[in-house]
Design a protein around this motif. Structure first.
Motif, PDB file in Angstrom:
ATOM      1  N   LEU A   7       3.235  -7.170  10.887  1.00 52.30           N
ATOM      2  CA  LEU A   7       2.376  -7.754  11.921  1.00 52.30           C
ATOM      3  C   LEU A   7       2.376  -6.824  13.124  1.00 52.30           C
ATOM      4  CD1 LEU A   7       0.858 -10.056  13.399  1.00 52.30           C
ATOM      5  CD2 LEU A   7       3.035 -11.223  13.677  1.00 52.30           C
ATOM      6  N   ILE A   8       1.177  -6.466  13.569  1.00 55.59           N
ATOM      7  CA  ILE A   8       1.036  -5.614  14.753  1.00 55.59           C
ATOM      8  C   ILE A   8       0.159  -6.356  15.750  1.00 55.59           C
ATOM      9  CG2 ILE A   8       0.282  -3.366  15.625  1.00 55.59           C
ATOM     10  CD1 ILE A   8       0.249  -2.434  12.621  1.00 55.59           C
ATOM     11  N   LEU A   9       0.691  -6.659  16.924  1.00 58.74           N
ATOM     12  CA  LEU A   9      -0.131  -7.295  17.959  1.00 58.74           C
ATOM     13  C   LEU A   9      -0.885  -6.199  18.693  1.00 58.74           C
ATOM     14  CD1 LEU A   9       2.348  -9.882  19.540  1.00 58.74           C
ATOM     15  CD2 LEU A   9       0.717 -10.235  17.686  1.00 58.74           C
ATOM     16  N   LYS A  10      -2.163  -6.442  18.973  1.00 61.44           N
ATOM     17  CA  LYS A  10      -2.945  -5.401  19.653  1.00 61.44           C
ATOM     18  C   LYS A  10      -2.690  -5.412  21.153  1.00 61.44           C
ATOM     19  CE  LYS A  10      -6.301  -4.571  16.116  1.00 61.44           C
ATOM     20  NZ  LYS A  10      -7.687  -4.565  15.653  1.00 61.44           N
ATOM     21  N   THR A  35      16.645 -11.345   2.547  1.00 57.51           N
ATOM     22  CA  THR A  35      15.442 -11.328   3.389  1.00 57.51           C
ATOM     23  C   THR A  35      15.808 -10.599   4.680  1.00 57.51           C
ATOM     24  OG1 THR A  35      14.784 -13.472   2.498  1.00 57.51           O
ATOM     25  CG2 THR A  35      13.724 -12.799   4.550  1.00 57.51           C
ATOM     26  N   GLY A  36      14.855  -9.884   5.224  1.00 56.01           N
ATOM     27  CA  GLY A  36      15.140  -9.202   6.487  1.00 56.01           C
ATOM     28  C   GLY A  36      13.876  -8.807   7.201  1.00 56.01           C
ATOM     29  N   PHE A  37      14.026  -8.537   8.484  1.00 55.96           N
ATOM     30  CA  PHE A  37      12.856  -8.074   9.235  1.00 55.96           C
ATOM     31  C   PHE A  37      13.283  -7.179  10.389  1.00 55.96           C
ATOM     32  CE2 PHE A  37      14.041 -12.208  10.885  1.00 55.96           C
ATOM     33  CZ  PHE A  37      14.018 -12.038  12.255  1.00 55.96           C
ATOM     34  N   ALA A  38      12.353  -6.349  10.816  1.00 57.87           N
ATOM     35  CA  ALA A  38      12.577  -5.448  11.949  1.00 57.87           C
ATOM     36  C   ALA A  38      11.507  -5.723  12.983  1.00 57.87           C
ATOM     37  CB  ALA A  38      12.474  -3.999  11.483  1.00 57.87           C
ATOM     38  N   VAL A  39      11.935  -5.858  14.233  1.00 55.85           N
ATOM     39  CA  VAL A  39      10.992  -6.152  15.306  1.00 55.85           C
ATOM     40  C   VAL A  39      11.119  -5.086  16.388  1.00 55.85           C
ATOM     41  CG1 VAL A  39      10.631  -7.754  17.218  1.00 55.85           C
ATOM     42  CG2 VAL A  39      10.825  -8.632  14.907  1.00 55.85           C
ATOM     43  N   TYR A  40       9.992  -4.711  16.965  1.00 51.79           N
ATOM     44  CA  TYR A  40       9.981  -3.714  18.040  1.00 51.79           C
ATOM     45  C   TYR A  40       9.565  -4.370  19.349  1.00 51.79           C
ATOM     46  CZ  TYR A  40      10.429  -0.036  14.573  1.00 51.79           C
ATOM     47  OH  TYR A  40      10.894   0.776  13.577  1.00 51.79           O
ATOM     48  N   GLN A 144       5.424  -5.628  17.469  1.00 52.55           N
ATOM     49  CA  GLN A 144       5.129  -5.307  16.075  1.00 52.55           C
ATOM     50  C   GLN A 144       6.393  -5.480  15.238  1.00 52.55           C
ATOM     51  OE1 GLN A 144       3.878  -1.170  16.292  1.00 52.55           O
ATOM     52  NE2 GLN A 144       5.878  -0.443  15.654  1.00 52.55           N
ATOM     53  N   GLY A 145       6.209  -5.682  13.964  1.00 49.03           N
ATOM     54  CA  GLY A 145       7.384  -5.835  13.117  1.00 49.03           C
ATOM     55  C   GLY A 145       7.025  -5.763  11.639  1.00 49.03           C
TER      56      GLY A 145
END
Lengths: 299, 225
Positions: A7-10, A35-40, A144-145
């Motif tokens: 997912l990328i927020l504009k 399960t895993g996720f990376a967030v910026y 984004q993540g």
């Protein structure tokens, strides 16, 4: 199987970690081993996230970090398998982060999940729902993540073998992968001869090191590295790689592993199945990514 | 006509409900499909299901008789092992449309992914938009009509059947491109008319097996020689 999502927020940021977890929950049938996720997010503080096998390892970790700088704040969580997840805000020279990362990973019972100003990774055993139930007071704001659900096929079920993977070569890089790299051992030996060290026997880990190594040591651009990986990697694969200002998706030439993309004025969504978009958008008209192609979104 | 809200229904319950209404002669409108997998599996009899949105994988698998209209996208393996009936997709489809389908018709009005008609045994697939690589791979019978740009390796190792397309893509192994007969052009034209597609068929070609499949030698046991 396995599934990836992104997912990328504009513009702006939100609790994107929750959005990605909701997307991953829709693909639970593709794997619930981990399960895993990376967030910026635009953080001022550098955070190191390390999985420690025992309480004693937490002390070892503190000692290593203090050789490079100081720990300003620290949170110790118990993972679903009982290990200790240390999330430490640290003051270290940013350029020394790769050296710190490598020093921690040299200890067999420590494993860096992420280290950086922008990047925050959470990964654990079980399904997306398991993570939601376990990490109830954790928020992941970001712009984004990427995320991943794993059905372990090529290597063991272990929290450190979960995705996303990062690399000490480029600590702000995260990758998530769906597929099998059939030339993993050959490629690994080739990279080990160049001095690259590995933490796991998960074939996906090599993607992070491959991108990090060539961008840092050979000066390749992010886009160039992803393009070249299509020739270098053998097998069936679709993967996503993310830096603070870019996210890329790569699909092998046979197109055995799917990837759908939906883009509108507010955000870009991508995932292994269109069903994972449904928590965010009631009806999306997505496009399947072409086999043998690379797409990169830049900020 | 009856409306079903698919939002909170699991595929098994949803399909039972659709079948119940179809069997009683109702046309079914499905709301909120949310790209769920396995919608319309094993529907039989006759009647029409209109899906107002997108569906996930395996839509219409094993279907025998009814018609499904999908107003959005659909995922991989549309019409898997379908026996008869018709599936129309108004937007795009994922890869592997109609794998091992035995009969019936599938029309994709948008684009489609790779390996359509994989191991197809009968029936008709029409793709109005672009099609990915390896169309008709290992198909045994049936007809595929591709009306826009097509990816390479068309008909790879096909055993039988026909793929109609315009020149451009690289052919797969063991296939050849030939001119279709006048009767075949008329047949395709009629079929497209029924499906509501207007297309100039000038330059249409046909891909068929080259007839060079491996001839297996069956070894007789010693006592039978």
């Amino acid at each position: 199987m396995c599934g990836i999502a992104g997912l990328i927020l504009k513009s702006g940021s939100s609790n994107i970690g929750q959005d990605i977890i909701n997307m991953l929950d829709k693909m639970v049938h593709r794997g619930e081993d981990s399960t895993g996720f990376a967030v910026y997010e635009n953080n001022e503080v550098c955070e190191v996230r390390v999985n420690c096998s025992t309480e004693k390892d937490v002390e070892t970790l503190r000692h290593i970090i203090e050789q490079f700088g100081s720990i300003d704040d620290e949170r110790v969580l118990r993972s679903r398998v009982g290990s200790y997840l240390v999330w430490a805000d640290v003051t270290v020279k940013y350029e020394e982060l790769p050296v710190l990362y490598r020093a921690i990973d040299k200890v067999p019972t420590l494993c860096v999940h992420s280290a950086g100003k922008w990047l925050r990774i959470l990964k654990d055993m079980g399904s997306a729902k398991n993570l939601m139930d376990h990490y109830t007071d954790v928020e992941f704001d970001g712009y984004q993540g990427i995320g991943h659900v794993r059905l372990a096929t090529e290597s063991v079920e272990n929290i450190n073998f979960a995705h996303p993977f990062s690399t000490y070569y480029l600590p702000e890089l995260a990758i998530a992968h769906n597929g099998q790299l059939t030339n993993y051992f050959n490629l690994r030996r080739k990279m080990e001869r160049k001095g690259v060290t590995f933490k796991t026997f998960n074939d996906s880990e090599i993607i992070a090191h491959y991108i990090g190594y060539h961008m840092v040591e050979d000066g390749w651009s992010f886009e160039e590295t992803l393009e070249k990986s299509i020739d270098e990697f053998d097998g069936v694969f679709t993967y996503t790689a993310s830096l603070p200002d870019k996210i890329g998706v790569v699909r092998d030439r046979l197109g055995i592993k799917p990837l759908y993309i939906h883009e509108n004025d507010q955000y870009v969504l991508f995932g292994t199945e269109q069903v994972c978009f449904s928590p965010l958008i009631h009806e999306s008209y997505s496009e399947e990514m072409d086999p043998g192609s690379v797409i990169v979104w830049s900020r | 006509m009856v409306e079903i809200d698919a939002q909170d229904l699991k595929p098994y319950d949803l399909n039972r409900l659709i079948q119940k209404y179809l069997s009683s002669g109702e046309e079914v409108i499905l709301k909120n499909p949310d790209a769920k997998h396995n919608i319309g599996i094993k529907l039989r009899g006759s009647g029409r299901v209109i899906i107002e949105g997108s569906t996930g994988y395996y839509t219409g698998g094993f279907m025998d008789g009814p018609e499904i209209l999908i107003k959005g996208n659909t995922g991989w393996y549309l019409g898997d092992n379908m026996h008869s009936g018709r599936i129309v997709v108004e937007r795009n489809s994922g890869s592997n449309v109609g794998p091992s389908m035995i009969g019936g018709e599938i029309l994709i009005k948008g684009h489609s992914g790779s390996r359509i008609g994989l191991g197809m045994k009968g029936g008709l697939i029409v793709i109005k938009g672009k099609t990915g690589m390896l169309a008709g791979k290992m198909m045994l019978s049936g007809t595929i009509v591709l009306l826009d740009k097509v990816g390479d390796l068309v008909g790879e190792s096909m055993y039988g059947g026909r793929i109609f397309l315009f020149e451009g893509p690289e052919l797969g192994g063991n296939v050849k491109m030939v001119e279709p007969s006048v009767d075949e052009i008329m047949e395709i034209k009629k079929k497209l008319e029924i499906l509501g597609i207007e297309k100039d068929l000038d330059g249409l070609k046909k891909v068929i097996p080259a007839g060079k499949q491996h001839k297996y030698v069956l070894f007789k046991p010693m006592h039978m020689r």
